[in-house]
Design a protein around this motif. Structure first.
Motif, short mmCIF file in Angstrom:
data_model
loop_
_atom_site.label_atom_id
_atom_site.label_comp_id
_atom_site.label_asym_id
_atom_site.label_seq_id
_atom_site.Cartn_x
_atom_site.Cartn_y
_atom_site.Cartn_z
N LEU A 152 44.73 61.09 67.91
CA LEU A 152 46.05 61.59 67.26
C LEU A 152 45.73 62.74 66.17
N ILE A 186 47.26 56.13 52.79
CA ILE A 186 48.57 56.66 52.61
C ILE A 186 49.40 55.61 52.04
N ASP A 187 50.04 55.90 50.96
CA ASP A 187 50.98 55.01 50.12
C ASP A 187 52.30 54.40 51.06
N HIS A 188 52.44 53.20 51.14
CA HIS A 188 53.67 52.92 51.56
C HIS A 188 54.19 53.44 52.84
N PHE A 189 52.95 53.57 53.73
CA PHE A 189 53.11 53.93 55.12
C PHE A 189 53.91 53.44 56.11
N LYS A 190 54.08 51.80 55.53
CA LYS A 190 54.58 51.02 56.72
C LYS A 190 56.30 51.45 56.38
N SER A 191 56.75 51.59 55.17
CA SER A 191 58.26 52.11 54.95
C SER A 191 58.46 53.53 55.64
N HIS A 198 58.40 55.53 64.13
CA HIS A 198 56.94 55.57 64.30
C HIS A 198 56.52 57.03 64.67
N GLY A 201 56.18 58.75 61.76
CA GLY A 201 54.92 58.38 61.01
C GLY A 201 53.66 58.86 61.42
N ARG A 224 38.90 58.98 60.75
CA ARG A 224 40.20 58.11 60.50
C ARG A 224 39.49 56.66 60.61
N GLY A 227 44.10 52.30 60.60
CA GLY A 227 45.76 52.80 61.02
C GLY A 227 45.96 54.09 60.05
N1 LIG Z 1 53.17 55.58 62.94
C1 LIG Z 1 51.95 55.15 63.22
N2 LIG Z 1 51.79 53.92 62.13
C2 LIG Z 1 50.61 53.44 62.19
C3 LIG Z 1 49.47 53.83 62.98
N3 LIG Z 1 48.53 52.92 62.80
C4 LIG Z 1 48.95 51.88 61.72
N4 LIG Z 1 50.16 52.29 61.40
C5 LIG Z 1 51.24 51.52 60.45
O1 LIG Z 1 50.72 51.61 59.16
C6 LIG Z 1 51.27 50.70 58.34
C7 LIG Z 1 50.39 50.23 57.30
O2 LIG Z 1 51.01 49.50 56.53
P1 LIG Z 1 50.50 48.71 55.37
O3 LIG Z 1 49.02 48.12 55.61
O4 LIG Z 1 51.42 47.43 54.94
O5 LIG Z 1 50.28 49.62 54.05
P2 LIG Z 1 51.44 50.57 53.40
O6 LIG Z 1 52.78 50.36 53.96
O7 LIG Z 1 50.84 51.89 53.56
O8 LIG Z 1 51.15 50.22 51.94
P3 LIG Z 1 49.90 50.27 50.90
O9 LIG Z 1 48.88 50.84 51.76
O10 LIG Z 1 49.89 49.20 50.08
O11 LIG Z 1 50.37 51.46 50.11
C8 LIG Z 1 51.61 49.70 59.36
O12 LIG Z 1 53.11 49.50 59.57
C9 LIG Z 1 50.91 50.28 60.62
O13 LIG Z 1 52.13 49.62 61.83
C10 LIG Z 1 49.69 54.84 63.84
O14 LIG Z 1 48.67 55.44 64.35
N5 LIG Z 1 50.81 55.77 63.84
#
Ligand SMILES: Nc1nc2c(ncn2[C@@H]2O[C@H](COP(=O)(O)OP(=O)(O)OP(=O)(O)O)[C@@H](O)[C@H]2O)c(=O)[nH]1
Length: 308
Positions: A152, A186-191, A198, A201, A224, A227
């Motif tokens: 990726l 990356i900060d708050h990547f989940k949001s 996705h 993302g 990497r 995630g």
């Molecule tokens: N789009 C995408 N999302 C991914 C991938 N790998 C991991 N993720 C997502 O990355 C997110 C990581 O979320 P968290 O670990 O809660 O961290 P965060 O939201 O970045 O919060 P903080 O790190 O505390 O700032 C999850 O929702 C995973 O599903 C990927 O290859 N692609």
């Protein structure tokens, strides 16, 4: 892991060459051979390895049993393969190698004296023996590289990271050079995923990875880690230097233009930095960078934290 000692290592390539009667001593004068003999021997010999550099070395050496040469140069830019054997000389014969339409690189023979027509015909005939082994070696190289890369983000994967980290720790110790790590997330990547999907993302992940590579001297040192987590290995870099690089990366990511349907998405990273202590292991160095990253997150994100 303890690497195998020299005495426990069997070089199968060399062993097979020996069985075939090619002892490989560079200092012995080469026994002249006819075109037919040489083509036959090359077809056996070049099959003994999947390493493109080794194959080209063997080819360069053996071809000289029929046509004296001063140098051989080979390049295949998309494989990041460049080889110069021997000493440069003014006369050259260059070939663009391909097999069934597949590009296999550029090869140049060089010599102080001009090549005769007959010699060029012989060289072209010998080149035919190189095509299959070279194609197999390039395929193998691709397979090896893809086993070590994250598809990726086109950064190194965890397997590559473990290997490079161990190597860099060993080198830093041996050469008494500094070595630092930046673990970043990356900060708050989940949001970002939740709010924009996705697929977007994934685009953000790719853009962050590209930004890191653009900012660094040695792009092969970006991995990497998980995630949305990356590791940067900074060889020859002390704590102060690593802090400067870390801040540069943080600002570059903040300036990223990530858009969703024309609307700007804020992207930031948090970083943890550690520098190798005397006698420290790679695992400990990594753990300290990870702990520092945890502190950066806890203290509000979009910041760099230095390991104690
Ligand atoms: N789009 C995408 N999302 C991914 C991938 N790998 C991991 N993720 C997502 O990355 C997110 C990581 O979320 P968290 O670990 O809660 O961290 P965060 O939201 O970045 O919060 P903080 O790190 O505390 O700032 C999850 O929702 C995973 O599903 C990927 O290859 N692609």
């Amino acid at each position: 892991m303890v690497p195998p000692s020299q005495s426990n290592t069997i070089d199968f390539d060399a062993a097979k060459l020996q069985r075939l009667g090619f002892t490989g001593s560079r200092n012995l004068p080469l026994k002249p051979a006819s075109l037919v003999e040489l083509r036959h021997q090359l077809s056996l010999q070049l099959q003994t390895s999947l390493d493109a550099e080794r194959i080209l070395n063997l080819f360069f050496r053996e071809v000289q049993r029929l046509v004296p040469l001063d140098a051989l140069a080979f390049q295949h830019p998309s494989h990041d393969l460049r080889l110069e054997l021997g000493e440069r000389a003014p006369h050259s014969a260059g070939y663009r190698l391909s097999h069934e339409g597949e590009y296999l690189g550029e090869l140049i023979f060089r010599r102080k004296q001009r090549f005769s027509e007959e010699e060029l015909i012989q060289l072209e005939s010998l080149l035919a023996s190189l095509l299959f082994p070279l194609r197999n070696a390039l395929l193998y190289r691709t397979a090896l590289q893809s086993a070590l890369r994250d598809p990726l983000t086109d950064t190194g994967n965890r397997i590559a990271m473990d290997q490079v980290l161990q190597r860099e720790v060993d080198l830093a110790r041996r050469n008494l050079q500094p070595l630092s790590l930046l673990m970043l997330d990356i900060d708050h990547f989940k949001s970002i995923n939740d709010n924009h999907g996705h697929a977007l993302g994934d685009e953000v992940l790719k853009a962050v990875a590209q930004t890191l590579k653009n900012q660094l001297r040695n792009i092969d040192m970006v991995f990497r880690y998980g995630g949305e987590e990356f590791l940067v290995i900074l060889s020859g870099t002390n704590r102060e230097g690593a802090a400067l690089v870390g801040e540069r990366l943080r600002f570059a990511v903040m300036e990223l233009q990530c858009l969703d349907a024309g609307r700007h998405i804020d992207v930031s990273i948090s970083l943890g930095c550690s520098s190798l202590l005397p006698g420290e292991s790679g695992e400990s160095l990594l753990r300290r960078a990870d702990n520092a990253l945890f502190v950066a997150k806890r203290e509000g994100r979009n910041r760099l934290s230095m390991a104690g």
